[in-house]
Scaffold this motif. Sequence first.
Motif, PDB file in Angstrom:
ATOM      1  N   VAL A  97       0.798  -1.260  -0.137  1.00 11.56           N
ATOM      2  CA  VAL A  97       0.046   0.089   0.004  1.00 11.56           C
ATOM      3  C   VAL A  97       0.966   1.201   0.108  1.00 11.56           C
ATOM      4  CG1 VAL A  97      -1.403   1.376   1.366  1.00 11.56           C
ATOM      5  CG2 VAL A  97      -1.970  -0.950   1.139  1.00 11.56           C
ATOM      6  N   ARG A 129      -2.379  -5.193  -2.752  1.00 10.34           N
ATOM      7  CA  ARG A 129      -1.338  -4.437  -1.949  1.00 10.34           C
ATOM      8  C   ARG A 129      -1.809  -4.280  -0.496  1.00 10.34           C
ATOM      9  NH1 ARG A 129      -0.891   1.411  -5.041  1.00 10.34           N
ATOM     10  NH2 ARG A 129       0.299   0.945  -6.872  1.00 10.34           N
ATOM     11  N   THR A 131      -0.513  -3.442   3.898  1.00  9.28           N
ATOM     12  CA  THR A 131       0.092  -2.735   4.870  1.00  9.28           C
ATOM     13  C   THR A 131       1.254  -3.322   5.451  1.00  9.28           C
ATOM     14  OG1 THR A 131      -1.606  -2.882   6.235  1.00  9.28           O
ATOM     15  CG2 THR A 131      -2.060  -0.923   4.896  1.00  9.28           C
ATOM     16  N   GLU A 184      -6.678  -3.614  -2.116  1.00  5.72           N
ATOM     17  CA  GLU A 184      -5.881  -2.969  -0.915  1.00  5.72           C
ATOM     18  C   GLU A 184      -6.335  -3.602   0.117  1.00  5.72           C
ATOM     19  OE1 GLU A 184      -4.140   1.474  -1.798  1.00  5.72           O
ATOM     20  OE2 GLU A 184      -6.012   1.228  -0.553  1.00  5.72           O
ATOM     21  N   PRO A 230      -4.226   2.293   3.871  1.00  3.21           N
ATOM     22  CA  PRO A 230      -5.433   2.045   2.593  1.00  3.21           C
ATOM     23  C   PRO A 230      -5.989   3.400   2.202  1.00  3.21           C
ATOM     24  CG  PRO A 230      -5.180   0.243   3.958  1.00  3.21           C
ATOM     25  CD  PRO A 230      -4.636   1.256   4.779  1.00  3.21           C
ATOM     26  N   ARG A 232      -7.992   3.612  -0.658  1.00  5.88           N
ATOM     27  CA  ARG A 232      -9.182   3.071  -1.604  1.00  5.88           C
ATOM     28  C   ARG A 232     -10.442   2.876  -1.028  1.00  5.88           C
ATOM     29  NH1 ARG A 232      -6.949   0.977  -6.829  1.00  5.88           N
ATOM     30  NH2 ARG A 232      -8.672  -0.266  -7.199  1.00  5.88           N
ATOM     31  N   ALA A 235     -10.938  -0.794  -0.094  1.00  5.91           N
ATOM     32  CA  ALA A 235     -10.105  -1.551   0.755  1.00  5.91           C
ATOM     33  C   ALA A 235     -10.675  -2.404   1.658  1.00  5.91           C
ATOM     34  CB  ALA A 235      -9.160  -0.728   1.324  1.00  5.91           C
TER      35      ALA A 235
END
Length: 261
Positions: A97, A129, A131, A184, A230, A232, A235
């Motif tokens: 992310v 993606r 974290t 995400e 995130p 998006r 997500a």
Amino acid sequence: MKVIVIGGTGLIGSRVVELLTEHGHEAVAASPNTGVNTVTGEGVTEALQGADVVVDVSNSPSFADDDVLAFFTASTRNLIEAERANGVQHHVALSIVGADLLPDSGYLRAKVAQERLITESGVPFTIVRATQFYEFVRRIADSTTGPDGVARVSTGFMQPIAAADVSTAVARAAAHEPLNGIHEIGGPERIRMDELIRRGLAAAGDTREVVSDPEAPYFGTVLRGAELAPARADAELFPLTYDEWLVAQPAAPTTPAAAAK
């Protein structure tokens, strides 16, 4: 469905293999230890024979800017070439992310380069993606600790996640149709990195000093806000908090030497 998991013997990959196998798929771990070297191309085409999906959760052994770029570009090119040769219908890759928001980081630039190769390959794909992992909090602390024993840590925001949840998301992506886009994922809490490090060290009984430093680098870049959280609207946020994860960790074994301190 046959799934080849590149990096399938590591933290994320081994669990991805387990999850896919539990759900009835033929999941095969591939790594240099199993004779598959995606950087040199050794064993790659052979490993992908009969594969429906390739999952790439591998990582560079060196984080030096040139090394990590060479790793991800060579590895991804070799995988894509072998996927085309074998008719693979889905490429799933684990990324980070905020990678595209932090170009000063050589590592994150390399991940963006990897993503670009995937999206331009013509092979159907899903990029997950994630974290930062809870498991790496103490490693971050160590990387920011100077010779004086003080950890100088960024005040930028993170939204960390358990590695097990990352594996779940990657396995789920592999079992579904390609997104031809980015998914995400993150944990439930947005928290400043310095505070996260303090919590992690305190839970481990580590008394080193943590200094909040807005200019402290993270993988070669300075965080100005919430680049690593995130952004998006779609997500996926997993519910396990860092404190809940800490409670669930096994206690470190006590050695005679440690007990005597």
